[in-house]
Design an enzyme around this catalytic site. Sequence first.
Site, short mmCIF file in Angstrom:
data_model
loop_
_atom_site.label_atom_id
_atom_site.label_comp_id
_atom_site.label_asym_id
_atom_site.label_seq_id
_atom_site.Cartn_x
_atom_site.Cartn_y
_atom_site.Cartn_z
N ASN A 8 -11.93 2.17 5.21
CA ASN A 8 -12.25 2.78 3.92
C ASN A 8 -12.18 1.68 2.86
OD1 ASN A 8 -12.55 4.29 1.64
ND2 ASN A 8 -10.62 5.42 1.82
N TRP A 9 -13.35 1.24 2.42
CA TRP A 9 -13.40 0.14 1.45
C TRP A 9 -13.12 0.62 0.03
CZ3 TRP A 9 -18.36 -2.95 3.32
CH2 TRP A 9 -18.04 -3.63 4.49
N LYS A 10 -13.00 1.92 -0.15
CA LYS A 10 -12.68 2.50 -1.47
C LYS A 10 -13.60 1.91 -2.55
CE LYS A 10 -8.05 3.36 0.15
NZ LYS A 10 -6.74 3.83 -0.15
N HIS A 93 -10.32 13.16 0.71
CA HIS A 93 -9.35 12.05 0.71
C HIS A 93 -8.34 12.31 -0.41
CE1 HIS A 93 -7.66 8.06 0.23
NE2 HIS A 93 -8.10 7.79 1.46
N GLU A 95 -7.03 10.52 -2.56
CA GLU A 95 -7.35 9.94 -3.88
C GLU A 95 -8.35 10.82 -4.62
OE1 GLU A 95 -8.34 6.00 -2.51
OE2 GLU A 95 -6.25 5.69 -1.95
N GLU A 165 -3.24 12.02 6.76
CA GLU A 165 -2.79 10.87 5.97
C GLU A 165 -1.74 11.35 4.97
OE1 GLU A 165 -6.05 7.73 5.69
OE2 GLU A 165 -6.64 9.27 4.28
N GLY A 174 0.69 2.96 -4.45
CA GLY A 174 1.79 2.08 -4.84
C GLY A 174 3.12 2.46 -4.23
N SER A 214 -1.20 3.18 5.31
CA SER A 214 -0.57 1.85 5.44
C SER A 214 -0.63 1.29 6.85
CB SER A 214 0.87 1.87 4.93
OG SER A 214 0.91 2.16 3.56
#
Length: 255
Positions: A8-10, A93, A95, A165, A174, A214
């Site tokens: 996943n290159w986001k 996802h 995000e 996930e 973070g 991660s």
Amino acid sequence: MFMLLIANWKMNFSPVEAVRNFKKFSKLAPQKTSLVIAVPQIALANIAEAKASSQTPLQVAAQNFNFHPNGAYTGEVGIEQINGLADYALIGHSERRIYAYETDKDCARKVAAALSVKIHPILCVGETAHDRDRGQAELVVRAQVAAGLAGVASNRLAEVVVAYEPVWAISGFGSAKIAKPADAAKMLAVVRDEIKVLFGGEKSKQVQILYGGSVNPDNAATYVLKSKADGLLVGNASLNVYSFRDILDKMELLR
Ligand code: PEP
């Protein structure tokens, strides 16, 4: 069934950089793993063109799309617009659930839209740290799976991928936390069980269930082995071809 390794290159790389990177990744030579790259939306057309003119083993995923085929949705990219450019699409996802307020209902509509154009939906599910602290991880994940797959006919189930996930383990937020392989295993079993409840034991085996959060070259093999995952979804460590290749190498040794 081959294991799935999804990058996943986001929101990274310009279209030119993305194509350059795609060509580098195309040199990977998996024997027993299917590779999918979730590329930035703005590079989808360029990458589809690069893919068509090469012998690459890579498949392409969209990171998002609007479930409406087309219309007055300024700034959106509709399912009809990515049709033919992507083999897979990420849906829900974390995000997007968090930054774009995507709901389970949106996810269900996207799963149906993807299937309508023969794009494999990759439904992403996972609990937040808050859910986990309240002892609600299993409940939340079961609800996300059930809602996301609510409109899937059982004869289309084999086309669906589910990625577990845990939100608190995704590097982009973070968080310094990494899921213990035993915790990942427990939650992947929950996902499998929920699919079994929904579709029955035999059918549920057709769904590939991935782990993400991660993942790096050092922990990739352990996650797959301990959680019996059918593959991995990798963010940060997929931006660089060398770390992604190292993850692929570890996976190839497993089967
Ligand atoms: C992801 O983007 O789905 C992901 C798991 O990210 P990361 O590997 O960076 O935690």
